[in-house]
Scaffold this motif. Sequence first.
Motif, PDB file in Angstrom:
ATOM      1  N   SER A 153       0.837  -1.198   0.000  1.00 21.54           N
ATOM      2  CA  SER A 153       0.000   0.000   0.000  1.00 21.54           C
ATOM      3  C   SER A 153       0.871   1.247   0.000  1.00 21.54           C
ATOM      4  CB  SER A 153      -0.918   0.016   1.232  1.00 21.54           C
ATOM      5  OG  SER A 153      -0.153   0.183   2.417  1.00 21.54           O
ATOM      6  N   SER A 154       0.216   2.385  -0.283  1.00 18.26           N
ATOM      7  CA  SER A 154       0.923   3.664  -0.257  1.00 18.26           C
ATOM      8  C   SER A 154       1.397   3.997   1.154  1.00 18.26           C
ATOM      9  CB  SER A 154      -0.011   4.771  -0.777  1.00 18.26           C
ATOM     10  OG  SER A 154      -0.352   4.545  -2.122  1.00 18.26           O
ATOM     11  N   HIS A 155       0.648   3.586   2.159  1.00 18.15           N
ATOM     12  CA  HIS A 155       1.073   3.844   3.532  1.00 18.15           C
ATOM     13  C   HIS A 155       2.352   3.079   3.879  1.00 18.15           C
ATOM     14  CE1 HIS A 155      -2.977   5.519   3.949  1.00 18.15           C
ATOM     15  NE2 HIS A 155      -2.524   6.136   5.014  1.00 18.15           N
ATOM     16  N   GLN A 156       2.452   1.853   3.406  1.00 14.07           N
ATOM     17  CA  GLN A 156       3.684   1.105   3.636  1.00 14.07           C
ATOM     18  C   GLN A 156       4.863   1.759   2.919  1.00 14.07           C
ATOM     19  OE1 GLN A 156       3.143  -2.986   2.614  1.00 14.07           O
ATOM     20  NE2 GLN A 156       1.945  -3.464   4.455  1.00 14.07           N
ATOM     21  N   LEU A 157       4.613   2.235   1.703  1.00 19.52           N
ATOM     22  CA  LEU A 157       5.684   2.900   0.953  1.00 19.52           C
ATOM     23  C   LEU A 157       6.138   4.161   1.680  1.00 19.52           C
ATOM     24  CD1 LEU A 157       7.486   3.292  -1.506  1.00 19.52           C
ATOM     25  CD2 LEU A 157       5.543   4.378  -2.664  1.00 19.52           C
ATOM     26  N   SER A 158       5.193   4.999   2.112  1.00 19.62           N
ATOM     27  CA  SER A 158       5.573   6.243   2.796  1.00 19.62           C
ATOM     28  C   SER A 158       6.259   5.958   4.125  1.00 19.62           C
ATOM     29  CB  SER A 158       4.342   7.116   3.021  1.00 19.62           C
ATOM     30  OG  SER A 158       3.390   6.458   3.852  1.00 19.62           O
ATOM     31  N   THR A 159       5.834   4.919   4.825  1.00 17.13           N
ATOM     32  CA  THR A 159       6.481   4.560   6.096  1.00 17.13           C
ATOM     33  C   THR A 159       7.898   4.054   5.849  1.00 17.13           C
ATOM     34  OG1 THR A 159       4.340   4.005   7.091  1.00 17.13           O
ATOM     35  CG2 THR A 159       6.310   3.101   8.140  1.00 17.13           C
ATOM     36  N   SER A 160       8.068   3.218   4.843  1.00 18.46           N
ATOM     37  CA  SER A 160       9.407   2.693   4.521  1.00 18.46           C
ATOM     38  C   SER A 160      10.350   3.809   4.103  1.00 18.46           C
ATOM     39  CB  SER A 160       9.293   1.643   3.417  1.00 18.46           C
ATOM     40  OG  SER A 160       8.501   0.551   3.838  1.00 18.46           O
ATOM     41  N   GLN A 161       9.846   4.777   3.345  1.00 16.16           N
ATOM     42  CA  GLN A 161      10.708   5.888   2.926  1.00 16.16           C
ATOM     43  C   GLN A 161      11.104   6.761   4.111  1.00 16.16           C
ATOM     44  OE1 GLN A 161       8.408   7.797  -0.173  1.00 16.16           O
ATOM     45  NE2 GLN A 161       9.189   6.436  -1.773  1.00 16.16           N
ATOM     46  N   SER A 162      10.183   7.025   5.029  1.00 24.31           N
ATOM     47  CA  SER A 162      10.537   7.826   6.201  1.00 24.31           C
ATOM     48  C   SER A 162      11.549   7.094   7.074  1.00 24.31           C
ATOM     49  CB  SER A 162       9.289   8.187   7.007  1.00 24.31           C
ATOM     50  OG  SER A 162       8.665   7.017   7.525  1.00 24.31           O
ATOM     51  N   LEU A 163      11.443   5.768   7.185  1.00 21.40           N
ATOM     52  CA  LEU A 163      12.417   4.991   7.952  1.00 21.40           C
ATOM     53  C   LEU A 163      13.793   5.009   7.276  1.00 21.40           C
ATOM     54  CD1 LEU A 163      10.252   1.919   9.034  1.00 21.40           C
ATOM     55  CD2 LEU A 163      11.293   3.631  10.537  1.00 21.40           C
ATOM     56  N   ALA A 164      13.807   4.990   5.954  1.00 17.85           N
ATOM     57  CA  ALA A 164      15.091   5.045   5.246  1.00 17.85           C
ATOM     58  C   ALA A 164      15.808   6.367   5.517  1.00 17.85           C
ATOM     59  CB  ALA A 164      14.856   4.859   3.740  1.00 17.85           C
ATOM     60  N   VAL A 165      15.067   7.476   5.536  1.00 16.35           N
ATOM     61  CA  VAL A 165      15.667   8.772   5.849  1.00 16.35           C
ATOM     62  C   VAL A 165      16.119   8.805   7.304  1.00 16.35           C
ATOM     63  CG1 VAL A 165      15.204  11.251   6.046  1.00 16.35           C
ATOM     64  CG2 VAL A 165      14.360   9.967   4.074  1.00 16.35           C
ATOM     65  N   PHE A 166      15.330   8.221   8.212  1.00 13.21           N
ATOM     66  CA  PHE A 166      15.718   8.160   9.625  1.00 13.21           C
ATOM     67  C   PHE A 166      17.050   7.424   9.785  1.00 13.21           C
ATOM     68  CE2 PHE A 166      15.820   5.710  13.559  1.00 13.21           C
ATOM     69  CZ  PHE A 166      15.603   6.687  14.523  1.00 13.21           C
ATOM     70  N   ASP A 167      17.177   6.278   9.130  1.00 15.93           N
ATOM     71  CA  ASP A 167      18.426   5.516   9.226  1.00 15.93           C
ATOM     72  C   ASP A 167      19.608   6.312   8.677  1.00 15.93           C
ATOM     73  OD1 ASP A 167      17.105   3.390  10.367  1.00 15.93           O
ATOM     74  OD2 ASP A 167      16.821   2.318   8.465  1.00 15.93           O
ATOM     75  N   GLN A 168      19.396   7.030   7.567  1.00 19.60           N
ATOM     76  CA  GLN A 168      20.480   7.810   6.979  1.00 19.60           C
ATOM     77  C   GLN A 168      20.921   8.927   7.918  1.00 19.60           C
ATOM     78  OE1 GLN A 168      22.008   6.990   4.323  1.00 19.60           O
ATOM     79  NE2 GLN A 168      23.087   8.802   3.537  1.00 19.60           N
ATOM     80  N   LEU A 169      19.958   9.644   8.518  1.00 17.57           N
ATOM     81  CA  LEU A 169      20.301  10.775   9.384  1.00 17.57           C
ATOM     82  C   LEU A 169      20.949  10.326  10.688  1.00 17.57           C
ATOM     83  CD1 LEU A 169      17.141  13.056   8.946  1.00 17.57           C
ATOM     84  CD2 LEU A 169      19.386  13.296   7.858  1.00 17.57           C
ATOM     85  N   THR A 170      20.559   9.185  11.206  1.00 12.01           N
ATOM     86  CA  THR A 170      21.134   8.735  12.481  1.00 12.01           C
ATOM     87  C   THR A 170      22.465   8.006  12.281  1.00 12.01           C
ATOM     88  OG1 THR A 170      19.762   6.736  12.352  1.00 12.01           O
ATOM     89  CG2 THR A 170      18.917   8.585  13.657  1.00 12.01           C
ATOM     90  N   ARG A 171      22.610   7.249  11.194  1.00 12.67           N
ATOM     91  CA  ARG A 171      23.849   6.471  10.983  1.00 12.67           C
ATOM     92  C   ARG A 171      24.935   7.288  10.293  1.00 12.67           C
ATOM     93  NH1 ARG A 171      21.310   0.647   8.896  1.00 12.67           N
ATOM     94  NH2 ARG A 171      20.172   0.165  10.837  1.00 12.67           N
ATOM     95  N   ARG A 172      24.574   7.927   9.212  1.00  9.88           N
ATOM     96  CA  ARG A 172      25.579   8.674   8.458  1.00  9.88           C
ATOM     97  C   ARG A 172      25.827  10.042   9.081  1.00  9.88           C
ATOM     98  NH1 ARG A 172      27.835   9.290   3.236  1.00  9.88           N
ATOM     99  NH2 ARG A 172      27.988  11.470   2.580  1.00  9.88           N
ATOM    100  N   ASN A 173      24.761  10.744   9.434  1.00  7.14           N
ATOM    101  CA  ASN A 173      24.890  12.125   9.899  1.00  7.14           C
ATOM    102  C   ASN A 173      24.919  12.252  11.418  1.00  7.14           C
ATOM    103  OD1 ASN A 173      22.770  12.375   7.246  1.00  7.14           O
ATOM    104  ND2 ASN A 173      24.673  13.547   7.170  1.00  7.14           N
ATOM    105  N   ARG A 174      24.745  11.176  12.131  1.00 10.52           N
ATOM    106  CA  ARG A 174      24.911  11.132  13.583  1.00 10.52           C
ATOM    107  C   ARG A 174      23.913  12.019  14.340  1.00 10.52           C
ATOM    108  NH1 ARG A 174      27.588   6.488  14.092  1.00 10.52           N
ATOM    109  NH2 ARG A 174      29.457   6.440  12.756  1.00 10.52           N
ATOM    110  N   LEU A 175      22.762  12.207  13.813  1.00  8.92           N
ATOM    111  CA  LEU A 175      21.736  12.914  14.589  1.00  8.92           C
ATOM    112  C   LEU A 175      21.221  11.974  15.689  1.00  8.92           C
ATOM    113  CD1 LEU A 175      19.592  14.783  11.886  1.00  8.92           C
ATOM    114  CD2 LEU A 175      21.410  15.696  13.339  1.00  8.92           C
TER     115      LEU A 175
END
Length: 274
Positions: free
Chosen positions: A211-233
């Motif tokens: 569903s579109s909700h799963q897609l939007s949730t997965s994309q927000s989680l991908a950005v979360f992982d990038q900001l916390t792992r790569r950018n150390r937020l």
Amino acid sequence: MRPPMRIAWLLVFLGLAAAGCNRNPFVNNQQGIAWQQQAAEQPYVAQLQDLNRRVSQLDADNRDLHAQLAQSRQQVQLSGDREALLRKQLGDTAAQLRDSLAEKQETAKQLAALQQSTQFRGGATLTANSSLKNSLQVVNVPGVDVRLEDDVVRIELPAERLFVEGTAQLQPNANSLLDQVADAITRNYPRQIVGIEGHTDTSPVAGSLASSHQLSTSQSLAVFDQLTRRNRLPSNQLFTVGHGPNHPRVSNATPSGRAKNRRIELVVYPETVQ
């Protein structure tokens, strides 16, 4: 031989007497008595007729009174029904008012508790800060739409600049864009809570996502992982939400509109973590 004249007259007299004796004097007397009785009864007959007329009038009046009484009872019944209905409506209104007041009080309690101390993901605590709420500034990120909306700052990132189309897989050049955003957050909002909201358009979802909700949730989680792992937020500073197509910026009727609605929004709140 003819009888003498004296004897003839005597015979005539006797004949007349005999004829007069044949009339019954009692008959004449009874008729007179009947006439007298009729004359004596005449006033009573008139009174009887008057009484009969009055009785008939009273019967008619009685029927009218019964009809009026029945109508009055019907009106009383209708008035009683209306009163019962009004009482019920009043009771329902009072119950709705009580429920509304109770809901308002409960909402006020929840808001007070949230403003005072709200546990967020990762054990972070949100606290209200009116000075930050009034002075939250919009930062400048090149090529990115940043706007102040009510009490929050929204940093809007187009999905085409971050993900492979229709997936939650980050593109290679997404790192540079997220690095700029992470740097702006670190410098300007080091302790503010930041929500990562995923949005899609109304197009059907292809691939493994249901569903579109799963897609939007997965994309927000991908950005979360990038900001916390790569950018150390700090992970306790961020949270994710997948809205799917529920909050479009523009109409989905055109390709450009659908592209505008596919986005990630980083929402900076005035509340801070402790």
